[in-house]
Structures are given as C-alpha cells and as structure tokens.
Design a protein around this motif. Sequence first.
Motif, mmCIF file in Angstrom:
data_model
loop_
_atom_site.group_PDB
_atom_site.id
_atom_site.type_symbol
_atom_site.label_atom_id
_atom_site.label_comp_id
_atom_site.label_asym_id
_atom_site.label_seq_id
_atom_site.Cartn_x
_atom_site.Cartn_y
_atom_site.Cartn_z
ATOM 1 N N HIS A 227 0.910 4.147 -2.825
ATOM 2 C CA HIS A 227 0.628 5.573 -2.594
ATOM 3 C C HIS A 227 1.695 6.436 -3.264
ATOM 4 C CE1 HIS A 227 -2.784 5.784 0.115
ATOM 5 N NE2 HIS A 227 -2.324 4.747 0.777
ATOM 6 N N HIS B 282 -8.146 -3.274 0.275
ATOM 7 C CA HIS B 282 -8.676 -2.325 -0.714
ATOM 8 C C HIS B 282 -7.610 -2.167 -1.773
ATOM 9 C CE1 HIS B 282 -5.761 0.516 0.755
ATOM 10 N NE2 HIS B 282 -6.148 0.220 1.986
ATOM 11 N N THR C 74 -5.118 0.361 -4.008
ATOM 12 C CA THR C 74 -4.489 1.669 -3.853
ATOM 13 C C THR C 74 -3.943 2.180 -5.183
ATOM 14 O OG1 THR C 74 -3.873 1.169 -1.575
ATOM 15 C CG2 THR C 74 -2.670 2.953 -2.626
ATOM 16 N N ASP D 100 0.833 -1.211 0.000
ATOM 17 C CA ASP D 100 0.000 0.000 0.000
ATOM 18 C C ASP D 100 0.864 1.256 0.000
ATOM 19 O OD1 ASP D 100 -2.603 1.515 0.618
ATOM 20 O OD2 ASP D 100 -1.383 2.026 2.371
ATOM 21 N N HIS E 6 -6.691 5.704 -2.434
ATOM 22 C CA HIS E 6 -7.277 4.362 -2.589
ATOM 23 C C HIS E 6 -8.381 4.419 -3.652
ATOM 24 C CE1 HIS E 6 -6.210 3.252 1.858
ATOM 25 N NE2 HIS E 6 -5.161 3.572 1.143
HETATM 26 ZN ZN LIG Z 1 -3.313 3.192 1.972
#
Ligand SMILES: [Zn+2]
Length: 471
Positions: free
Chosen positions: A274, A313, A315, A270, A428
């Motif tokens: 990002h 989730h 990203t 993640d 996200h």
């Molecule tokens: Zn994140």
Amino acid sequence: MKRIFKIIFVLSLFFILTGCPGPEVPPQEQEEAKPKNVIVLIADGMGTGHMEVARLFEYGREGKLFMETLPYVALARTYSASHNVTDSGAAGTALANAAKTNNGMIGVGPDGEELVSILDIFKEQGKTVGVVSTNTVTDATPAAYVAKTEHRGNQAEIARQIYEGEYHIALGGGERFFLPEEQDGEDLLVAFEEKGYQIPKTRDELMNIEATADTRILGLFHHSFMNYTGDREILESKEPSLLEMSEKAIEVASQNEEGFFLMLEGARVDHAAHAADFGGIWREMIEFDKAVEYAVNWAEENGDTLVIVKSDHETMGIAASEVMDVESFKEIGVSPEYMAQQLEIDEETNNYTAESIRRVFSEYANIDLDDEEIEEFQDNVWDGNDPEGRLVFEHIVGWEIGSVIAYYYDGGVMHRRTRARSDSTGGHTANTVPVLAYGVGAENFDGVLDNIEIPKMITDIFGFEYEVQGN
Ligand SMILES: [Zn+2]
C-alpha cells in the motif's frame, strides 16, 4: 512366420482384454492417502510482482525464493460479491468460509447470514486450530477464520469471538482490542487466563512456553499491528518474528495426536505494498518465505501434512520494472511509516514543515526534493475532503512518502491517485494470485481456481463434509 504373428496377435489381444499382468496393489494403498495436518500460509497482498521484487532484491536474477521450489502451482481469482477488486475481509472470508461476500465483511454472506469457517470444521474433528499473523489477530485475514461480523472494523467484537470460540492458538498484534477500554470495562486477557491460556507479550516469553497437548496460547506482541521487519531494530522491538511465531505454533499444535490446522499470515506484505515501499515488500516477503521454508521442511520430516502457500489478493499492481533501482531501494532501512513519524508539523499552516520533509527524504531515502516537489507533497497529504483543512491519517502520509520514493527509483506500482480513488481497498487489484502447494494432497492445486474453491478442496482432501456456501 505367419503363425508367430498370429500368436503375438492373440497374446496381445489377451493382455488388452484382461489387463497386463503386474504387481497386485494391496487394497489399503488403492485409497488416496489423507493428510493429518494442514498449514496454510497467506502473504496478504502478494502477487507475482511481489515475489519477483523479493527474488531480485534477495537473490539476484538467477536466484530462487524457497516458495518457488514447491511442486504444485495454481492461480486464483479473487473478486468479491460486491466488487471486481476485493478487500482482505471478503478475501479472507472466501479463503476461510468458501463463500463470496461484500468488501468489509467477515465470516458472513452478503446478507449477513453466518457462514461456517473451515477452522471450525477442523476443530470439530478434534484437531488443534489456530491463527498467526503479523497484523492484529483481530484484523481481516485471521478474523475470517475465527469470527463473524458485517463490519471488519469491529475488532473488539472479533476479540470476544476468539474467546468464545476457544481457538487453541492466536498469535499476533492487537492487544488493545482485548483490554477493558475496548471491552466495556472487562479485561478479556483475564478471562483468557481463567480458561487456561498463556499470554506471552514478548518473543522470549513466547519461545519459553512449553508445548504440551493442552497448551493454549494468546500471544499479543503489540497494541496494534506488529512492527515492520525493517523497523524492529531502530524501535528496539521485543516482538517475535513471523518465523518464530510459526515455529512455536507448529510445535504446540503438533502435540495433538489428532493433528492440526494452522493459518500463518505475513500480513505486512500488503501494508508495505500500500505504501509502495519496495524495500518493505522485499523484507516482509523474505520473512514470509522463511516461514514457508520452515513449514515445508517440518512437513517433509513429519509427513502427513498438506502445506498451502497463497495470497488473498494483489496489492498496488507491484511490478519489477526494467529500470527499477534495486540498490537504492535496498539502502532504505526503515518504512515510510517510520519516516512519517519523523516529520514535524508547522503550527501556523497545520501542514508538515518544508524543512522536515526535505530532511526526512534526504536522511532515510537519499533523495533531495526541490521546492516544487515539497509543495506537491504538502498538497498530497492535505485532506481535501475535510472542510477544516487537516492532514490525512498518518499511515496515509506513509503511503505518500512511499509513492514519492517508488517513482524516484522507478518501482512499477499503481499511481497514488488511483490508490486514493480506490475507496474500499486503498489500491488492491483484481490480478490473479499464486497458490503453491506441497505435501499430501498437494497435486490437487492446479490450474486457474476461484478463491472460494480452495477451502472446499482442503476439506475434500481430508474427506470432511463442507460445501461452497451462499452461491
Ligand atoms: Zn490491503
């Protein structure tokens, strides 16, 4: 001839009505087999794009990730109670507590009501339980299994709840949240020690711990997040890898004859996403895939185990574009975060010097920025909302560096401006995420699921009572 047909007709009618004769099934085999252990592996932020980037970078077009060999595959929706797009707090809460909540919340419903974590259900059944993460052990995903708070930023409070909950194993980063400065003067590590926990701080200390049924470990290998896989060499890190933490956690947990529940998180997939850091996504995903391979091989040897590989989730809408420059991405050896730390601030302008920006992009990413691009970068790291005109936080400087590199080498990724406007998630998306399963009960994971169904499906397979909460 007519008579023969008549006999066949009568015989078939007999078999249809009575059932075909076959081997008798002993009654104990008619009940579905139940597993003894469950290993949940979560790659934070992983979508199918992250899988594809890792696969292409590591094995090429015809290769396969290990996780792609698992026999059962589903997709999961991830929206939260408050947003179309979830953060890791609400997503972790869904996966650990079977309930939708608001972004930023941990283990509580939208009105703050406390939920029941699946880890507590397994602990009550006499099983060894634990969480492992390359994040701080007190950040969103592990926290959702072991804590309840309306604000995920309360990491000192989450550390205290890990202590009070007496979870058997917690490995990761975040040592500072256990120290007196964050704990009103109390050293929580001493309190853990008094409860019989071993507290390794390095890879060697962890790997030398003897596994017994009574072993309790709080392993804290960094004051904050554990380092990116790609930065460990240059930083001379003594941290264990996710694979090593997973090996030790499984070794210790499997000493309990009643079985175990472990959550193993590759958290920095993640973080790399990002930062639009394709090399980082590749390295963190491969590290995660190794932990999956270890867990599945262990389950194969030992039987009795359900392994679920999933994501909380997606990203940054990561995609393997047609023109993605795989070789140039792979040549970048360090994270954008490390690059950000190499920039120098000009005392007069309070921004990074053009010279240091030029040097860092050239040295680490083989990119020669022109003057205009350097000015644009300086604008992007300037915090427009701050009246005193200051730089954005250092990790966001890393995000900006990563985005420049991603656009330069054509990685498919969300625009930096959309990320900046995504207040509660920092980029996200609501894309469905993969759920892959192996072992006893794995065949249940099929179709398009909602994230809150997953913990309920696990407890159902074990025959434990548990309800989807707060709906
Ligand atoms: Zn994140």
